[in-house]
Scaffold this active site. Structure first.
Site, mmCIF file in Angstrom:
data_model
loop_
_atom_site.group_PDB
_atom_site.id
_atom_site.type_symbol
_atom_site.label_atom_id
_atom_site.label_comp_id
_atom_site.label_asym_id
_atom_site.label_seq_id
_atom_site.Cartn_x
_atom_site.Cartn_y
_atom_site.Cartn_z
ATOM 1 N N ASP A 50 48.380 -80.245 60.044
ATOM 2 C CA ASP A 50 49.271 -80.574 61.158
ATOM 3 C C ASP A 50 48.492 -80.316 62.449
ATOM 4 O OD1 ASP A 50 51.217 -80.804 63.052
ATOM 5 O OD2 ASP A 50 52.588 -79.336 62.169
ATOM 6 N N ASP B 144 66.160 -86.993 63.856
ATOM 7 C CA ASP B 144 65.137 -85.947 63.674
ATOM 8 C C ASP B 144 65.828 -84.612 63.334
ATOM 9 O OD1 ASP B 144 62.704 -84.502 63.877
ATOM 10 O OD2 ASP B 144 61.955 -85.856 65.410
ATOM 11 N N ASP C 5 58.585 -85.147 56.614
ATOM 12 C CA ASP C 5 57.656 -84.707 57.660
ATOM 13 C C ASP C 5 57.103 -83.330 57.281
ATOM 14 O OD1 ASP C 5 56.348 -84.590 60.094
ATOM 15 O OD2 ASP C 5 58.137 -84.041 61.240
ATOM 16 N N ARG D 193 54.395 -88.179 56.498
ATOM 17 C CA ARG D 193 53.271 -87.891 57.390
ATOM 18 C C ARG D 193 52.030 -87.532 56.579
ATOM 19 N NH1 ARG D 193 53.548 -83.488 62.229
ATOM 20 N NH2 ARG D 193 53.192 -82.060 60.494
ATOM 21 N N ASP E 205 51.535 -87.257 65.404
ATOM 22 C CA ASP E 205 51.855 -86.971 66.810
ATOM 23 C C ASP E 205 50.770 -87.469 67.756
ATOM 24 O OD1 ASP E 205 54.020 -85.820 65.671
ATOM 25 O OD2 ASP E 205 53.393 -83.748 66.030
ATOM 26 N N HIS F 77 58.980 -93.708 68.884
ATOM 27 C CA HIS F 77 59.359 -92.308 68.683
ATOM 28 C C HIS F 77 58.833 -91.494 69.858
ATOM 29 C CE1 HIS F 77 60.420 -88.611 66.850
ATOM 30 N NE2 HIS F 77 59.243 -88.286 66.371
HETATM 31 C C1 NOJ Z 1 56.514 -83.429 63.754
HETATM 32 C C2 NOJ Z 1 56.516 -84.926 63.628
HETATM 33 O O1 NOJ Z 1 55.197 -85.411 63.622
HETATM 34 C C3 NOJ Z 1 57.336 -85.518 64.748
HETATM 35 O O2 NOJ Z 1 57.341 -86.911 64.632
HETATM 36 C C4 NOJ Z 1 58.744 -84.955 64.709
HETATM 37 O O3 NOJ Z 1 59.478 -85.471 65.768
HETATM 38 C C5 NOJ Z 1 58.683 -83.441 64.797
HETATM 39 N N1 NOJ Z 1 57.868 -82.927 63.739
HETATM 40 C C6 NOJ Z 1 60.081 -82.811 64.707
HETATM 41 O O4 NOJ Z 1 60.645 -83.085 63.504
#
Ligand code: NOJ
Length: 886
Positions: free
Chosen positions: A256, A402, A515, A576, A592, A650
């Site tokens: 991450d 989310d 995620d 992810r 992200d 997003h």
């Molecule tokens: C990390 C994710 O990559 C992102 O897209 C998401 O909004 C956040 N976690 C919160 O869930």
């Protein structure tokens, strides 16, 4: 001056603030096995095949390999496989404990190929399969793979093979049981090497206890005659991979990475250890089948700064051919390499799909537009947003929720104040043809009042620490446990939770976003799980399965969605984290990213790298996740992503709201146009995804492009047509139209009556856009079915081939076994590139008979071509037809 200095300082500070904190992640220097493998000197390989041990069985060839420095013996296996593929395995012959072999990436039915041993001597062995050969040189061990007469891949040509056998910790030697390997004090070679981190390794206050000691494996693999290699996602880097001689190697370790940087080889959220090489004669690929942390060095040879003899490829003294030498090393497991011999790109994609599966045909809605944000605050917010899409004439298929929609980040629950009536909210969406996606993360809040945590805890199905306790890591809900997805009971328990009676408030129109499944552990080493954690399910340390863990999670989600509909409806999952095989059950997004031009730029190579390694349902957050895009960037991002497979906007919790109607009318118009273009082209996307599912069988060959020189037409011209077109211009000019090129020779199916959601367009009529090649010909395909069930696998589909030649357009079924009742008909045909106006156009089919058609003609320019538009042929897409242009 002072003001200028302050602004510069501020700019530097802002840059630093928005960049990745590299200190959170290991460099190669901080990873002991990476250091040890990088220190191996070329040309000194101590490994040799003991040719008198070689035996041949039905599947392939097996022999002993010895490390002459320490006398440890390994088993070499070579298996020729169907469809021009060969598998090479190297494992310890007598390990003190079995070494882990990843059971998750491969599909079950991998078939062997017949072969013969054509040469066997003290110098080596040659195996012939089809028109290919694997030539094993005994000392030093080297395996050359030939496609016909061409050497395409050479393994251990540089002598970088290094296999760290299991050994007892010095001072802890136990006598081996009969039949087990020798106890090993450090062998001579290891006495000399960097001993830091062999038995324990620390990073930023985290200590990896490494109870099994050093266990890494590595080897060099050279792509001969090659200058470019591609693949090994995920990295925010160029499509053609760069040399790593002055950087860290490319790293594959699912992490991450907060605010990742572009143009560097750092690890990101997912890993596919597959690399492709493309030369004028051959596309060749290698799959390094290992689910542990892996690094890959890339070196292009010959290097004018390096004496060419280091390669050792040719003893004749000839000049070495160009080649890309790659060096792969993994922290544990075995060496298990598949070489796929192509020779064309489509062959390699099919060969890899034969090993790890194809991307399943997704439900059509998932190819439409998705609106996401962290977070849509409550049911009223959701209602307003999707009603605004209607109000502003913007098509939309899916609303996303989310983590804030849950009761305190307890997945499979709802926040009772903000989302008291999820069923009603969803019904509101589905009434407009839309769907809902909710997020389900991989960590579960340690709260005995939370049903899912309690059930899994009571059954002891969570990951353990090295001491056998339930692992407690920190993530969104605070103290969390992580389900042990290697355990079939855990997988079943988790997937059962998608049943509608268990996941209260969900419906068959609720789909899933997985995620944080690298897994992300905020207080863990490198923000992930300690490597010495244990997976009781299959009794291995986390280090062995790390890169596959996220895939196990989304595969179980897929199974859950199948179960809840009695296996009738196609699932949709976004993940992810990913690994080799992810394509079987999920779409992937690039995590992200940031609202910066560089992140829009890098999205394209990142998505291509995923696509060529089998994961084709891919996209990047439109607009950029972090930060606030200005109108130019936002508009350009919508335009570019309209032509990327997964199309979702997003944004981070702290960003300004950015639904399209919040901007000026011109931006809104550009976004609307992009969305409409996307929806017009959905028949093309859907047909391509169907063909993608067919990749494993050779039917894909039908899609080979025509041989004549390609011509491209601008089918959607920019308002001021350029005479030249380059990246810089496309990105820096704000134009309301996207310059879309259609290759001469292609027939593209469209639906031009764009509605509020794709599900409402199911029975709409089609337009065919035919761009002629220099011989006046063109071909295309169209796939039609019910767009959401698995009935197509029982023959309920239409798969059509269009061909245009000598003024006649023909539509015929490609697969006569498929049939599907559709009300869709042919509304329009556009032919680009005809030299002159047609004098007569007619259509013929069994039900319509022969009928004259109206047409209009516009003469064209060099780039745009002339355009003949034929109105209302009116034939059903179900029947064969011809349209004749005279
Ligand atoms: C990390 C994710 O990559 C992102 O897209 C998401 O909004 C956040 N976690 C919160 O869930």
């Amino acid at each position: 001056m002072a003001t200028l200095c302050r602004s510069v300082a501020l700019a530097v500070l802002l840059t630093l603030v928005s960049a990745v904190d590299r200190g959170n992640f290991k460099s190669c220097q901080q990873s002991s096995f990476c250091r040890r493998h990088r220190a191996v000197k070329p040309g000194e390989s101590p490994y040799a095949l003991l040719t008198d041990t070689v035996t041949v069985n039905d599947a392939g060839l097996v022999g002993d390999v010895i490390n002459e420095n320490n006398r440890i013996v390994f088993t070499l296996e070579i298996y020729p496989l169907k469809d021009s593929t060969v598998r090479i395995k190297i494992n310890e012959k007598n390990p003190i404990k079995p070494r882990f072999e990843d059971p998750y990436a491969l599909v079950k039915d991998i078939h062997g190929e017949s072969f013969e041993v054509v040469d066997q001597s003290a110098q080596g062995v040659t195996v012939k399969f089809g028109s290919h050969r694997a030539v094993v040189n005994a000392k030093p061990l080297k395996i050359d793979i030939y496609n016909g007469d061409d050497l395409v891949v050479s393994t251990n040509a540089r002598g970088l093979l290094k296999f760290e056998h299991y050994r007892n910790k010095p001072g802890n030697e136990e006598q081996p049981a009969e039949g087990e390997g020798e106890p090993n004090a450090l062998p001579a070679e290891d006495q000399e090497e960097d001993k830091d981190g062999l038995w324990e390794e620390s990073f930023k206050g985290h200590t990896d206890s490494k109870p099994l000691g050093p266990a890494s494996v590595g080897m060099d693999i050279s792509f001969v005659n090659s200058k470019h290699v591609y693949g090994i996602p995920e990295h925010a880097d160029s499509f053609s991979l760069r040399e790593t001689t002055s950087t860290d190697p490319y790293r594959l370790y699912n992490l991450d990475v907060f605010e990742y940087e572009v143009d560097n080889p750092m690890a990101l959220y997912g890993s596919v250890p597959v690399m492709l090489s493309q030369t004028a004669r051959h596309t060749t690929a290698v799959f390094w089948h290992n689910s542990a942390e892996t690094w890959i060095d890339i070196k292009k040879l010959p290097d004018s700064n390096v004496v060419s003899s280091i390669t050792g490829f040719f003893s004749s003294g000839e000049t070495d051919p160009p080649q890309v030498s790659t060096h792969w090393f993994s922290e544990s497991g075995i060496i298990d390499v598949f070489v796929m011999l192509g020779p064309k790109p489509m062959d390699v994609f099919r060969q890899y799909a034969g090993l790890t599966g194809t991307q399943n045909l997704p439900p059509l809605f998932s190819l439409g537009y998705h609106q996401c944000r962290w977070n849509y605050n409550d049911e009223e917010d959701v209602r307003q947003v999707h009603e605004n899409f209607d109000k502003h004439d913007l098509p939309l298929d899916v609303m996303w929720l989310d983590i804030e929609h849950t009761d305190g980040k307890r997945y499979f629950t709802w926040d009772h104040y903000k989302f008291p009536n999820p069923l009603e909210m969803t019904a509101n969406l589905t009434a407009r043809g839309r769907k809902l996606v909710t997020i389900i993360d991989v960590h579960f809040k340690r709260d005995s009042n939370y049903f899912f945590y309690k059930e899994v805890h009571d059954r002891d199905l969570f990951v353990h620490t090295k001491d056998g306790n339930e692992f407690d890591g920190w993530c969104w809900p605070g103290s969390s446990s992580y389900i042990d997805m290697t355990n079939p009971d855990a997988r079943e328990h988790y997937s059962d939770t998608y049943r509608l009676d268990r996941y209260k408030g969900s419906t068959l129109d609720t789909f899933t976003w997985n995620d944080m499944n690298e897994p992300s552990v905020f207080n863990g080493p490198e923000i992930t799980m300690p490597k010495d954690n244990l997976h009781p399910g299959i009794g291995v340390e986390h280090r062995e399965v790390h890169n596959a863990y996220g895939m196990l999670f989304h595969e179980s989600t897929y199974e859950g969605q199948l179960k809840r509909s009695d296996r009738r409806l196609r699932p949709f999952i976004l993940t992810r984290a990913f690994y080799a095989g992810t394509q079987r059950s999920a779409a992937v997004w690039t995590g992200d990213n940031t609202a910066e031009w560089s992140h829009l730029r890098i999205s394209q190579p990142m998505l291509l790298s995923l696509s060529v390694t089998g994961i084709t349902h891919v996209g990047a957050d439109v607009g950029g996740f972090f930060g606030n895009p200005d109108i130019n960037l936002l508009a350009r991002w919508y335009q570019a992503a309209a032509f990327q497979p997964f199309y979702r906007a997003h944004a981070h919790l702290d960003t300004k709201r950015r639904e399209p109607w919040l901007f000026d009318t011109e931006t809104l118009r550009i976004v609307r146009k992009s969305l409409r273009q996307r929806y017009q082209h959905l028949p093309l996307w859907y047909s391509l995804f169907y063909e993608n599912e067919l990749t494993a069988p050779s039917q894909r060959a039908k899609r080979e492009p025509p041989c004549s020189a390609p011509r491209f037409y601008v089918t959607s011209p920019p308002s001021e047509p350029p005479n030249f077109l380059n990246d810089e211009m496309i990105i820096s000019t704000l134009s309301p139209q996207i310059p879309v090129f259609q290759r001469g020779g292609a027939i593209i199916p469209r639906k031009d009556r764009v509605r509020r959601a794709s599900t409402l367009m199911r029975e709409d009529p089609y337009t065919l856009v035919i761009a002629l090649d220099s011989d006046g010909k063109a071909q295309g395909t169209l796939y039609i079915d019910d767009e959401h069930t698995f009935d197509y696998r029982q023959g309920k589909f239409l798969y059509l081939a269009f061909s245009y030649e000598a003024g006649v357009l023909t539509s015929k079924k490609i697969d006569p076994n498929g049939s599907y009742d559709t009300a869709s008909w042919l509304e329009r045909v556009i032919v680009i590139g005809l030299p002159k106006q047609a004098t007569k156009v007619s259509v013929n089919s069994a039900t319509v008979g022969t009928r004259d058609l109206e047409s209009t003609f516009e003469s064209g320019s060099a780039t745009q071509g002339s355009q003949l538009t034929i109105r209302k042929p009116g034939v059903s897409m179900q029947e064969d037809f011809t349209i004749t242009i005279r």
